[in-house]
Write a protein that holds these residues in place. Structure first.
Motif, short mmCIF file in Angstrom:
data_model
loop_
_atom_site.label_atom_id
_atom_site.label_comp_id
_atom_site.label_asym_id
_atom_site.label_seq_id
_atom_site.Cartn_x
_atom_site.Cartn_y
_atom_site.Cartn_z
N GLU A 1 -17.64 15.76 49.69
CA GLU A 1 -17.55 14.71 50.71
C GLU A 1 -17.89 13.34 50.10
N ILE A 2 -19.02 13.25 49.40
CA ILE A 2 -19.44 11.95 48.89
C ILE A 2 -18.58 11.50 47.71
N SER A 3 -17.98 12.46 47.04
CA SER A 3 -17.12 12.11 45.91
C SER A 3 -15.74 11.65 46.37
N LEU A 4 -15.13 12.43 47.25
CA LEU A 4 -13.75 12.15 47.66
C LEU A 4 -13.66 11.12 48.79
N ASN A 5 -14.49 11.28 49.80
CA ASN A 5 -14.37 10.40 50.97
C ASN A 5 -15.02 9.04 50.77
N TYR A 6 -16.09 8.99 49.98
CA TYR A 6 -16.82 7.73 49.85
C TYR A 6 -16.80 7.17 48.44
N ASN A 7 -16.39 7.97 47.47
CA ASN A 7 -16.36 7.56 46.07
C ASN A 7 -17.67 6.84 45.73
N TYR B 1 -14.70 21.05 48.70
CA TYR B 1 -13.44 20.67 49.35
C TYR B 1 -13.20 21.35 50.70
N VAL B 2 -14.29 21.72 51.36
CA VAL B 2 -14.19 22.28 52.72
C VAL B 2 -14.61 21.24 53.75
N ASN B 3 -15.81 20.68 53.58
CA ASN B 3 -16.30 19.72 54.57
C ASN B 3 -15.38 18.51 54.75
N PRO B 4 -14.77 17.97 53.68
CA PRO B 4 -13.90 16.80 53.88
C PRO B 4 -12.67 17.09 54.74
N GLN B 5 -12.29 18.35 54.89
CA GLN B 5 -11.11 18.68 55.70
C GLN B 5 -11.49 19.33 57.03
N TRP B 6 -12.73 19.09 57.44
CA TRP B 6 -13.27 19.75 58.64
C TRP B 6 -12.38 19.54 59.87
N MET B 7 -12.00 18.31 60.14
CA MET B 7 -11.19 18.03 61.33
C MET B 7 -9.79 18.64 61.19
N THR C 1 -6.73 22.40 47.07
CA THR C 1 -6.05 22.16 45.80
C THR C 1 -5.72 20.69 45.61
N ASP C 2 -5.21 20.08 46.68
CA ASP C 2 -4.87 18.66 46.61
C ASP C 2 -6.10 17.81 46.30
N MET C 3 -7.21 18.10 46.97
CA MET C 3 -8.44 17.33 46.74
C MET C 3 -9.00 17.58 45.35
#
Length: 466
Positions: free
Chosen positions: A132-138, A419-425, A453-455
């Motif tokens: 989450e902090i890596s992909l969504n917030y960098n 790569y689970v929490n970032p796709q929660w919604m 895989t994409d993330m």
């Protein structure tokens, strides 16, 4: 991070480690998993603790600062007790906190837009979790390294791990990480119907069918919020890892995937069956978390998957009901009997491009003072403990009983598997599509795998790019 915690370790660390998606009644997490917190801030009219002599001396010696820190967060993440402390902080330092609260369904789009434009606020809220902090917030670009802050030595190590990349801590989590989302049940209804706490999915299904026969809706499930129903799938993660040894680690190493997992397929199949059998009632697709307390207080529903603080809100909604009229048990999906822990939660990040970085750090240090943490704990009825050592918890007898019932504990899937929490919604949308027949169980699992895989490729994860 260790996957399992023994009961003795958990109890010994109750003041810190265990001081359960996203606090509050039924807003996220919490995820916890999810994106929100309680819709009720649950604050107190009590005044904030008096300033310490050292703080007062420092403020007077250096003079008060004429600074305003802008802080954006999702609805439900900032409690009244914290706002009271912010006022006291301003009195001592002259630093004003401008809270800008964004509706949960809009928050992440607003935050990403600001970060991508290089116009972040001084402080921003976000869910913890490595992916989450890596992909969504960098965070390595957008957040300040807080590793050297004193409070990091007192925060729960599992919480810190969810805020860290490459050995650096990028945020502060102050949250009740011990109060997982569990099934809250009406003890009177259970007693009247001769029901007992289920230990398997089959027992749970039979229990729900008996409730329906008695004219009682088994479960209140607020699917309209978009995130809540994903908890049924994600929280029992430790059970999947137990049924399929090394599942968590193999998923992170890209040695297996969701679609190939028997326990994950079983879980979704059971959740689909619950919906098809009408266990969530006729209006689940339009039901919202904000109504959870009122619905449970009506006596029309026997159970709800909720944060444990829901019982306090039920008591407020119907004074004839008491918090002690309700008990707890874990979601028995895939026969789960493990108490799942969510060591993460809504967290505070200092924006690296902000003009007042030192003042923002000062505010986080102020919130993390032991006396201020205890104030937040004492004056927020939605929490029973906070994830820092040295605090006096507020566990009720029912919560203590819950912890005793489930000595085996583990971390939920969204906080361990990358790569689970970032796709929660998105998972929530897929599950709704499954409920409506537009997707089947295999489709949902394959969809999760594709997004992972994409993330992973965006993150240049060596397990996917070797």
């Amino acid at each position: 991070m260790k996957k399992w915690l023994s009961a003795s370790v958990a109890l010994a660390m109750a003041g810190g480690l265990l001081a359960g998606c996203g606090g509050g009644n039924d807003g996220n997490n919490g995820s916890n998993g999810g994106n929100g917190g309680s819709s009720d801030n649950g604050g107190s009219s009590a005044s904030a603790p008096a300033s310490s002599a050292a703080a007062s001396s420092s403020a007077s010696a250096g003079g008060k600062k004429d600074v305003t820190l802008t802080y954006i967060a999702s609805q439900g993440w900032i409690k009244d007790a914290e706002m009271q402390l912010a006022k006291k902080f301003e009195e001592e330092t002259g630093i004003h906190i401008d809270y800008q609260i964004i509706p949960a369904d809009q928050y992440f789009n607003v935050l990403k837009t600001k970060l991508n434009a290089g116009e972040g606020p001084d402080l921003f809220g976000g869910q913890s979790g490595k992916s989450e902090i890596s992909l969504n917030y960098n965070v390595e670009k957008n957040a300040v390294d807080l590793t050297d802050q004193e409070w990091t030595k007192r925060e729960d190590p599992l919480s810190l791990d969810q805020l860290s990349l490459n050995g650096k801590v990028y945020a502060q989590t102050i949250w009740d990480t011990s109060s997982s989302f569990v099934v809250v049940y009406n003890k009177k209804i259970f007693a009247d119907q001769g029901l007992t706490v289920p230990k398997t999915y089959a027992e749970f299904k039979d229990l729900c069918l008996k409730l329906q026969k008695a004219g009682i809706i088994p479960l209140y499930e607020p699917i309209a919020d978009g995130w809540h129903h994903t908890l049924w799938f994600a929280e029992p993660g430790p059970q999947y890892d137990k049924l399929q040894p090394n599942l968590y680690d193999d998923l992170n190493a890209n040695k297996t995937n969701f679609a190939a997992s028997g326990p994950l397929k079983t879980a979704l199949t059971q959740i689909k069956e619950m919906y098809d059998l009408g266990f969530f009632g006729d209006n689940a697709l339009s039901d919202t978390g904000a109504e959870s307390a009122n619905k449970m207080a009506s006596g029309q529903y026997a159970m709800s998957l909720a944060n444990q603080s829901l019982v306090t809100d039920i008591e407020k909604a119907n004074p004839d009901m008491k918090a002690t009229d309700f008990g707890f048990f874990v979601a028995p999906i895939a026969d789960n009997q493990i108490y799942y822990i969510n060591p993460g939660g809504p967290s505070k990040f200092v924006y690296s491009g902000g003009k007042h970085i030192e003042e923002a750090k000062e505010y986080l240090a102020y919130l993390a003072k032991p006396e201020n943490l205890q104030y937040m704990l004492d004056n927020d009825p939605t929490v029973s403990n906070l994830n820092f050592s040295g605090l006096k918890d507020k566990y009720t007898d029912e919560q203590k009983k819950l912890h005793e019932m489930y000595p085996e504990q583990g971390t939920d899937i969204q906080d361990y598997v990358n790569y689970v929490n970032p796709q929660w919604m998105d998972i929530g949308k897929d599950i709704v599509a499954m409920f409506g027949g537009a997707m089947n169980v295999d489709d949902v699992l394959k969809s999760i795998d594709k997004r992972r895989t994409d993330m992973a490729k965006v993150a240049k994860d060596p397990a996917w790019n070797s």
